[in-house]
Design an enzyme around this catalytic site. Structure first.
Site, PDB file in Angstrom:
ATOM      1  N   HIS A 103     -16.602 -25.430 -44.744  1.00 25.54           N
ATOM      2  CA  HIS A 103     -17.410 -26.281 -45.626  1.00 25.54           C
ATOM      3  C   HIS A 103     -16.501 -27.108 -46.528  1.00 25.54           C
ATOM      4  O   HIS A 103     -15.431 -26.636 -46.932  1.00 25.54           O
ATOM      5  CB  HIS A 103     -18.337 -25.430 -46.492  1.00 25.54           C
ATOM      6  CG  HIS A 103     -19.150 -24.442 -45.727  1.00 25.54           C
ATOM      7  ND1 HIS A 103     -20.058 -24.806 -44.757  1.00 25.54           N
ATOM      8  CD2 HIS A 103     -19.183 -23.085 -45.764  1.00 25.54           C
ATOM      9  CE1 HIS A 103     -20.612 -23.717 -44.245  1.00 25.54           C
ATOM     10  NE2 HIS A 103     -20.099 -22.668 -44.843  1.00 25.54           N
ATOM     11  N   GLU A 120     -19.005 -20.024 -51.167  1.00 26.12           N
ATOM     12  CA  GLU A 120     -20.017 -18.997 -50.975  1.00 26.12           C
ATOM     13  C   GLU A 120     -19.408 -17.601 -51.027  1.00 26.12           C
ATOM     14  O   GLU A 120     -18.186 -17.433 -51.053  1.00 26.12           O
ATOM     15  CB  GLU A 120     -20.724 -19.197 -49.632  1.00 26.12           C
ATOM     16  CG  GLU A 120     -19.795 -19.100 -48.435  1.00 26.12           C
ATOM     17  CD  GLU A 120     -20.460 -19.544 -47.146  1.00 26.12           C
ATOM     18  OE1 GLU A 120     -21.702 -19.520 -47.058  1.00 26.12           O
ATOM     19  OE2 GLU A 120     -19.734 -19.914 -46.203  1.00 26.12           O
ATOM     20  N   HIS A 178     -14.228 -19.646 -41.380  1.00 25.02           N
ATOM     21  CA  HIS A 178     -14.898 -18.357 -41.412  1.00 25.02           C
ATOM     22  C   HIS A 178     -15.995 -18.283 -40.359  1.00 25.02           C
ATOM     23  O   HIS A 178     -16.450 -19.310 -39.843  1.00 25.02           O
ATOM     24  CB  HIS A 178     -15.505 -18.092 -42.791  1.00 25.02           C
ATOM     25  CG  HIS A 178     -16.537 -19.114 -43.184  1.00 25.02           C
ATOM     26  ND1 HIS A 178     -16.217 -20.335 -43.729  1.00 25.02           N
ATOM     27  CD2 HIS A 178     -17.885 -19.093 -43.093  1.00 25.02           C
ATOM     28  CE1 HIS A 178     -17.312 -21.022 -43.972  1.00 25.02           C
ATOM     29  NE2 HIS A 178     -18.347 -20.299 -43.590  1.00 25.02           N
ATOM     30  N   ARG A 198     -18.652 -27.354 -37.695  1.00 28.43           N
ATOM     31  CA  ARG A 198     -18.332 -26.362 -36.668  1.00 28.43           C
ATOM     32  C   ARG A 198     -17.039 -26.729 -35.950  1.00 28.43           C
ATOM     33  O   ARG A 198     -16.880 -27.843 -35.463  1.00 28.43           O
ATOM     34  CB  ARG A 198     -19.454 -26.273 -35.631  1.00 28.43           C
ATOM     35  CG  ARG A 198     -20.775 -25.780 -36.154  1.00 28.43           C
ATOM     36  CD  ARG A 198     -21.733 -25.473 -34.998  1.00 28.43           C
ATOM     37  NE  ARG A 198     -23.105 -25.394 -35.489  1.00 28.43           N
ATOM     38  CZ  ARG A 198     -23.994 -26.375 -35.375  1.00 28.43           C
ATOM     39  NH1 ARG A 198     -23.659 -27.494 -34.768  1.00 28.43           N
ATOM     40  NH2 ARG A 198     -25.200 -26.231 -35.864  1.00 28.43           N
TER      41      ARG A 198
END
Length: 325
Positions: A103, A120, A178, A198
Site C-alpha cells: 500500500h 495497518e 505483505h 498487487r
C-alpha cells in the site's frame, strides 16, 4: 446525549474468502460462501456504515461526525480529518492465500489525489496448523531485482514468511510487502484507504477463468526498499491490565485481557475509543446504570465526550482498544 455506538457491518465476498466470519464470529453474512471481509466501521461515503443501536440507528458514521464533531471523535481528530471518520476496521477470513501486495504511504497517496495512504495492523484471532503470513523480504532487495523476480514469476523466493498463531500482532507500515496466508482469521485496523497494489496472485483464476489485475509498476514505486519490517510485534500478555500492542502516528491499539471489571478514565485522550472483541464477551457500563453488550466479533465506539466507563467481563474477555494519538 451521545452513547456507545454499534454498527451494521458490510460483508464482502472474496475469491479467497471462507465461512469463519459466520461460523466463528457468528455474524449474519447473508449466506455468502466466500465471505472474506466484514467491514465493521469505515469513513467511506460510497459504502456507509450505519449505526445499529439507540436513537441514532440508521445514521452513518460520517453523518454523526458532521453533527457531533469533536464530541464524537475528539477535537484534535475533527480538526485533522474534518467530517470523515479516519479509520477502517475489518475482520478478514482467509480460506485461501491473499495476494502479495503493498500500500502507498501518505506522500504517494496525495500525489494520486487520494485521502491518505494505508498503514495497518493485524491481530490474529484464529490460525490453522501450517498457516503463515508474509511480511517483508528474507534479505535486502533492490527495485530492479524485484521487478525482474516478478517478471520471472519467482517473487516467492525472496519473501519472508512467519508461522501464524492466535494472539499474534503484525504492524504493517505503508510501503511494506505483505500477504495473509490461508487458514487465518484476523482483525484489521487501518487508515481509511482501500488502495492495494498487487505484486503476485499465485496465477489463480476466478470462476470465469480470469486472473486478477496486477499493479507491478505502481507497487515498485510504493515499496519502501530501505526498510524491511518482517517480524511480529513483541508484547508481553498481562491479565487485567491494558497492554500496548501498536503505537503509530495513525492509531494506538492496546490489548485488554481480563476476568475482572476494568475501570477506564478517558479525560486525557481527546479521541473516540473503539473496542473490538476478539475473545469472550463483556458489558460496557456507563452513566451509572446503562450498559451495552460486546461479544466476540463485535465493535463498539465510545464517543470522545464520554469521560469514564467500567467494562465487566463475562468470564474471560479479550478486547482490542483503539484510538487516535
Amino acid at each position: 446525549m451521545l452513547y456507545p455506538l454499534k454498527f451494521n457491518a458490510i460483508y464482502k465476498e472474496k475469491i479467497w474468502g471462507g465461512e469463519k466470519i459466520s461460523s466463528i464470529l457468528h455474524r449474519p453474512t447473508g449466506g455468502l460462501k466466500k465471505c472474506g471481509e466484514s467491514w465493521e466501521l469505515s469513513g467511506f461515503d460510497e459504502e456507509p456504515i450505519m449505526v445499529s443501536n439507540g436513537f441514532l440507528a440508521g445514521n452513518s458514521i460520517n453523518e454523526l461526525v458532521e453533527i457531533y464533531m469533536g464530541d464524537l471523535v475528539g477535537e484534535k481528530v475533527f480538526h485533522k480529518f474534518g467530517q470523515v471518520f479516519p479509520l477502517l476496521i475489518k475482520f478478514i477470513d482467509a480460506q485461501d492465500d491473499l495476494s502479495v501486495q503493498v500500500h502507498p504511504d501518505d506522500t504517494l497517496a496525495k500525489q494520486l489525489d487520494e485521502f491518505n495512504g494505508k498503514t495497518e495492523m493485524w491481530y490474529v484471532i484464529q490460525a490453522e496448523e501450517g498457516s503463515r503470513i508474509n511480511m517483508g523480504f528474507e534479505r535486502h532487495v533492490q527495485k530492479n531485482e524485484l521487478g525482474k523476480l516478478v517478471q520471472e514469476n519467482r517473487l516467492e523466493e525472496v519473501l519472508h514468511y512467519v508461522p501464524a498463531e492466535a494472539g499474534q500482532t503484525f504492524y504493517i507500515p505503508a510501503g511494506t510487502v505483505h500477504a495473509i496466508g490461508r487458514g487465518i482469521l484476523l482483525a484489521e485496523i487501518q487508515q481509511l484507504s482501500d488502495i492495494t497494489y498487487r505484486l503476485y496472485d499465485y496465477n489463480r483464476r476466478d470462476a470465469e477463468g480470469k486472473t486478477r489485475d496486477l499493479h507491478v509498476k505502481e507497487a515498485l514505486e510504493a515499496i519502501h526498499f530501505e526498510e524491511n519490517n518482517n517480524t511480529p510485534v513483541a508484547y508481553q500478555p498481562q491479565r487485567n491490565a491494558t497492554v500496548e500492542l501498536v503505537k503509530s502516528p495513525y492509531f494506538i491499539t492496546n490489548m485488554i485481557d481480563f476476568d475482572k471489571p476494568v475501570e477506564k478514565i478517558y479525560v486525557s485522550l481527546d479521541s473516540f475509543v473503539l473496542y473490538i472483541c476478539v475473545g469472550g464477551s463483556a458489558s460496557f457500563c456507563y452513566d451509572d446504570n446503562r450498559t451495552e453488550s460486546l461479544s466476540l466479533g463485535e465493535c463498539l465506539l465510545k464517543p470522545a465526550s464520554m469521560e469514564s466507563a467500567v467494562i465487566v467481563p463475562h468470564g474471560t474477555c479479550k478486547l482490542l482498544e483503539v484510538y487516535v494519538p
